[in-house]
Each structure stands twice: as structure tokens, then as C-alpha cells.
Write a protein that holds these residues in place. Structure first.
Motif: not given
Length: 226
Positions: A152-156, A182-185, A202-204, A208-213
Motif C-alpha cells: 500500500y501507499t500513503v501520504r505522510h 496523513f500518516f505518521p510513522r 519513501p517516494f514522491e 507538488l510533489p506529494r510525499c508518500l511511503w
């Protein structure tokens, strides 16, 4: 569900229905980078069937089908899934794709231990409360076969939009009609309890870019649903 949570859920359903109707090609026709990664992970694990949660109008689900997987694509937008079904017919993969209109706040419409892999690109970081996210991952655990894989992927909380827009509590913020949790670790770690956590990458993505895991976790072969 609290009244305020139900109101937000209803508003998000209307927003996504309208978005898919107005912009049927909004997310492009090709697969996302996380789907390409997940496809390789699932193939290496010997998976044959994949459930995609929050499939939208289907770029990733169609990629999985084209790669030879049997796919169940779920979304709470019937409009998005209708577009997915049409594209599956056009691409000649309709026999490998099934769709189901489903709100992930409800139990998954599947029996225990029935699928090899589950994929969710930015679905877990929709307008879901922490408790709803925990229940959803428990449902994923229930339907996966022992040894199955969840990607899965989520913005953090390192994302530039975190803390901006309309605050709904529980790290949920809304901008332009789109609400994001937005997900905390520590939430990632909580969702991996009882699993083998393979990766938090981590990736973008986007402008914007959006920051995700991108998170990959595996159910141990001896896992029992609690």
C-alpha cells in the motif's frame, strides 16, 4: 461512526463520483509506479490473484490483469468501476477482472484466506479515521492466505500539504475537496503488527510533489486471524 465522520464520508463519496464523471481520464490510462513494483513483488511471491482496494477507473487493476493476475477491483464509486470495466473489455482482459462497489469502512465481501495479494495505492490515506484504517488492515489480514502480501501507499506527515486546508482531526486535512489522512510513522508500524514488514520506501509523486511511503508487508505462513 460519528456523525461528523459520516458527513465527511458522504461528502467524499459525492466528490469522487463527480470527479470520475467529469474527468474520466484524470489519472491516466497506465499503471502507477507502485503498481509496477507490486506486480513484481506479487509475481516473485507466486501470487495468482490480487485484490485492489480503491481501484478508481482502473489503470493499476488493468496492469495487474495484463500481467496475468486474476483481479478483483473494488471502489466506492460505481462510476469509476464502470469506466474500468469498459477499459478491460477494450484491452481484452475482461475475463481476468471482476469489480465490486464497496466502501472499505465495511467488511470486505470475501471469505477468509481466499487471496494471495492486496494492493492499495493511496486508499488507506483517504478520509478514514485511524480506527477505520486499523479495522481495514485487519480485514486484509483475514482475507489473505497465509504468506500473502499487502502493498500500500500513503501520504505522510512530511508532505507539504500536511497541516494545511480544512482540519477534520485525526491528521485528516482537506484541500480542493479531497480529504487526506496523513500518516505518521507509528501508524505504519501499528498496521504491521503481526506481519513481516518488508519495506517502508519513501517516494514522491505528482506536481507538488506529494510525499508518500510505499509499504510492503507479508503475512507469516502460520498466521491466524484474530
Amino acid at each position: 461512526m460519528k456523525d461528523s465522520e459520516q458527513d465527511l464520508a458522504d461528502a467524499q463519496w459525492r466528490h469522487w463520483q463527480g470527479t470520475y464523471s467529469a474527468y474520466p481520464g484524470m489519472y491516466g490510462g497506465g499503471p502507477s509506479a507502485p503498481a509496477l513494483h507490486a506486480s513484481a513483488v506479487f509475481r516473485a511471491a507466486g501470487a495468482k490473484d490480487v485484490v485492489e482496494l480503491g481501484a478508481g477507473h482502473g489503470g493499476d487493476a488493468l496492469h495487474f490483469a495484463g500481467a496475468g493476475f486474476t483481479v478483483l477491483a473494488t471502489d466506492f464509486s460505481a462510476t469509476g468501476l464502470e469506466q474500468l470495466e469498459k477499459a478491460a473489455r477494450e484491452q481484452g482482459v475482461a475475463e481476468r477482472v471482476t469489480t465490486a462497489v464497496h466502501d472499505v469502512r465495511q467488511p470486505l465481501p470475501l471469505p477468509d484466506d481466499c487471496v494471495d495479494a492486496v494492493f492499495a495505492h493511496m486508499l488507506l490515506c483517504m478520509a478514514l479515521s485511524t480506527q477505520e484504517i486499523l479495522r481495514l488492515v485487519n480485514e486484509v489480514r483475514r482475507v489473505l492466505r497465509p504468506g500473502g502480501t499487502l502493498v500500500y501507499t500513503v501520504r505522510h506527515t512530511g508532505d507539504a500539504h500536511y497541516g494545511t486546508g480544512i482540519a477534520h482531526g485525526d491528521d485528516i486535512y482537506e484541500r480542493g475537496g479531497f480529504a487526506v489522512h496523513f500518516f505518521p510513522r507509528y501508524l505504519v508500524d501499528a498496521l504491521a503488527d503481526g506481519w513481516r514488514l518488508e519495506e517502508v520506501h519513501p517516494f514522491e509523486e505528482g506536481d507538488l510533489p506529494r510525499c508518500l511511503w510505499r509499504v510492503t508487508q507479508v503475512l507469516p505462513p502460520s498466521a491466524q486471524f484474530l
